[in-house]
Design an enzyme around this catalytic site. Structure first.
Site, mmCIF file in Angstrom:
data_model
loop_
_atom_site.group_PDB
_atom_site.id
_atom_site.type_symbol
_atom_site.label_atom_id
_atom_site.label_comp_id
_atom_site.label_asym_id
_atom_site.label_seq_id
_atom_site.Cartn_x
_atom_site.Cartn_y
_atom_site.Cartn_z
ATOM 1 N N GLU A 1 10.188 5.910 -2.364
ATOM 2 C CA GLU A 1 10.981 5.249 -3.396
ATOM 3 C C GLU A 1 12.429 5.095 -2.929
ATOM 4 O O GLU A 1 12.988 6.020 -2.340
ATOM 5 C CB GLU A 1 10.958 6.079 -4.686
ATOM 6 C CG GLU A 1 9.569 6.302 -5.265
ATOM 7 C CD GLU A 1 8.923 5.014 -5.709
ATOM 8 O OE1 GLU A 1 9.611 4.202 -6.381
ATOM 9 O OE2 GLU A 1 7.739 4.797 -5.379
ATOM 10 N N ASP B 1 9.681 27.227 3.383
ATOM 11 C CA ASP B 1 10.618 27.949 4.261
ATOM 12 C C ASP B 1 12.084 27.749 3.896
ATOM 13 O O ASP B 1 12.981 28.301 4.543
ATOM 14 C CB ASP B 1 10.390 27.584 5.724
ATOM 15 C CG ASP B 1 10.728 26.135 6.053
ATOM 16 O OD1 ASP B 1 11.093 25.372 5.121
ATOM 17 O OD2 ASP B 1 10.616 25.748 7.231
ATOM 18 N N GLY C 1 0.326 8.097 -7.242
ATOM 19 C CA GLY C 1 0.675 8.415 -5.862
ATOM 20 C C GLY C 1 1.947 9.221 -5.762
ATOM 21 O O GLY C 1 2.360 9.903 -6.713
ATOM 22 N N ASP C 2 2.604 9.141 -4.602
ATOM 23 C CA ASP C 2 3.817 9.930 -4.397
ATOM 24 C C ASP C 2 4.957 9.497 -5.306
ATOM 25 O O ASP C 2 5.772 10.324 -5.725
ATOM 26 C CB ASP C 2 4.253 9.836 -2.931
ATOM 27 C CG ASP C 2 3.331 10.617 -2.008
ATOM 28 O OD1 ASP C 2 2.840 11.676 -2.434
ATOM 29 O OD2 ASP C 2 3.102 10.169 -0.873
ATOM 30 N N GLY C 3 5.025 8.197 -5.626
ATOM 31 C CA GLY C 3 6.062 7.736 -6.536
ATOM 32 C C GLY C 3 5.899 8.327 -7.928
ATOM 33 O O GLY C 3 6.868 8.720 -8.570
ATOM 34 N N LEU D 1 13.912 25.157 4.295
ATOM 35 C CA LEU D 1 14.607 24.310 5.274
ATOM 36 C C LEU D 1 13.954 22.943 5.376
ATOM 37 O O LEU D 1 12.735 22.797 5.202
ATOM 38 C CB LEU D 1 14.590 24.967 6.658
ATOM 39 C CG LEU D 1 15.339 26.284 6.825
ATOM 40 C CD1 LEU D 1 15.032 26.877 8.196
ATOM 41 C CD2 LEU D 1 16.846 26.101 6.642
ATOM 42 N N THR E 1 -1.335 5.163 -2.959
ATOM 43 C CA THR E 1 -1.470 4.657 -1.596
ATOM 44 C C THR E 1 -1.177 5.726 -0.567
ATOM 45 O O THR E 1 -1.906 5.888 0.406
ATOM 46 C CB THR E 1 -0.517 3.460 -1.388
ATOM 47 O OG1 THR E 1 -0.807 2.456 -2.356
ATOM 48 C CG2 THR E 1 -0.690 2.883 0.015
#
Length: 338
Positions: free
Chosen positions: A317, A261, A109-111, A263, A134
């Site tokens: 996290e 971008d 996942g993102d972690g 930003l 998740t």
């Protein structure tokens, strides 16, 4: 580009990862010996002992199997490099990158994606994502398959062969990179409480944590500095710093955020009451909360954010207590994406 690729798998999958990719359970560092097959995929995993039943049922193991099969079908050979824990696995990932691996592929996942970023950010090595966690918000932002490892494996193989690799921005706090959203405030307190709870498991735990935090919620005093300007002292329910648009599995807290971008989009939910927060917060799934008069959006390349008693979370996290300074780094990572 070299044909060697590193497959970086979720640490909770255990030693079964070597078998999941169909490779010997042995430790290796760096490149393969001369004379090895032309297309070679290295699988980098974390060795955590788990019962056999848990191993076979672990989604990361099944995802690794399907990803490896897709890569083999594209002409790659998959091999495993085991790490003793997340720190050791990251060290091995960095070694693979330094030794010229063709790509680092994060399975999880993102972690897990964030862990892989610590190895590839600022280098020329492409990152591939097999999103089976998740949240999977980084993969969503890139338009990648979610919870379909076979499709993700095919896309990565095709993308590497066809040079479909693009640069995207990352956030950086100290020496830590993140891809999606830095969360502070009500949402980070929900994370804190949920992480302390032993039961129930899964999303229900965080739903209960949200209810508990709502019962005691009060707006928080922040000190906010954008791009080195004047310090702004504000009362807010939360401040989210978005490199990507969503967190928490599709909650579009910063719906206008653009990965290219240079930003951050900052979503500031003001000093609203509990009743207003209950009405506004569910609208984050559609991104329409930004239309509420208590919500404002600003953009900046550097953000200094301070408040007492708050933990910052990025990509889900924990980063540590505020104050934190985040910097948007343009084109910090090369990703395999449509």
């Amino acid at each position: 580009m070299t044909s060697e690729i590193t497959l970086f798998v979720n640490p909770t999958a255990g030693r079964a990862r070597a078998r999941a990719t169909g490779t010997p359970r042995r430790r290796e560092r760096g490149r393969t010996q001369p004379g090895a097959a032309e297309r070679r995929v290295h699988a980098l995993a974390v060795a955590v002992e788990r019962p056999d039943a848990e191993r076979s049922a672990n989604p990361a193991v099944r995802a690794a199997q399907q990803t490896a099969a897709a890569l083999r079908a594209a002409g790659y050979t998959v091999r495993a490099v085991l790490g003793e824990d997340a720190e050791d696995a990251l060290a091995r990932a960095r070694t693979a990158v330094a030794d010229g691996t063709g790509a680092l592929i994060a399975v999880g996942g993102d972690g897990m994606a964030q862990l892989a970023l610590q190895a590839v950010a600022g280098t020329a090595t492409p990152l591939g994502l097999v999103a089976v966690g998740t949240g999977n918000d980084f993969a969503r932002a890139l338009g990648l398959p979610v919870r379909d490892p076979a499709a993700a494996g095919r896309l990565i193989a095709d993308g590497l062969k066809g040079s479909r690799v693009r640069e995207v921005d990352l956030g950086r706090i100290g020496d830590r990179w993140f891809a999606t959203v830095l969360a502070t405030g009500f949402d980070s307190r929900v994370n804190d409480r949920g992480n302390r709870m032993r039961r129930p498991a899964g999303r229900l735990k965080y739903d209960l944590a949200m209810l508990a935090e709502l019962a005691a919620f009060r707006p928080l005093p922040y000190r906010l500095t954008l791009d080195g300007g004047a310090v702004r002292e504000i009362e807010a329910s939360l401040i989210a710093v978005g490199n990507g648009s969503s967190y928490g599995g599709g909650m579009r807290i910063c719906p206008g955020a653009d990965l290219t971008d240079g930003l951050f989009d900052l979503t500031v939910v003001g000093d609203c009451s509990r009743a207003t927060l209950v009405r506004v917060f569910p609208r984050v799934y559609r991104g329409t909360h930004v239309d509420h008069p208590k919500v404002s959006v600003v953009r900046a390349a550097t953000v200094e954010i301070a408040s007492e008693g708050l933990t910052g979370y990025a990509d889900g996290e924990p980063l540590g207590p505020l104050p934190l300074t985040a910097r948007c780094v343009p084109g910090a990572v090369r990703v395999v994406a449509p």
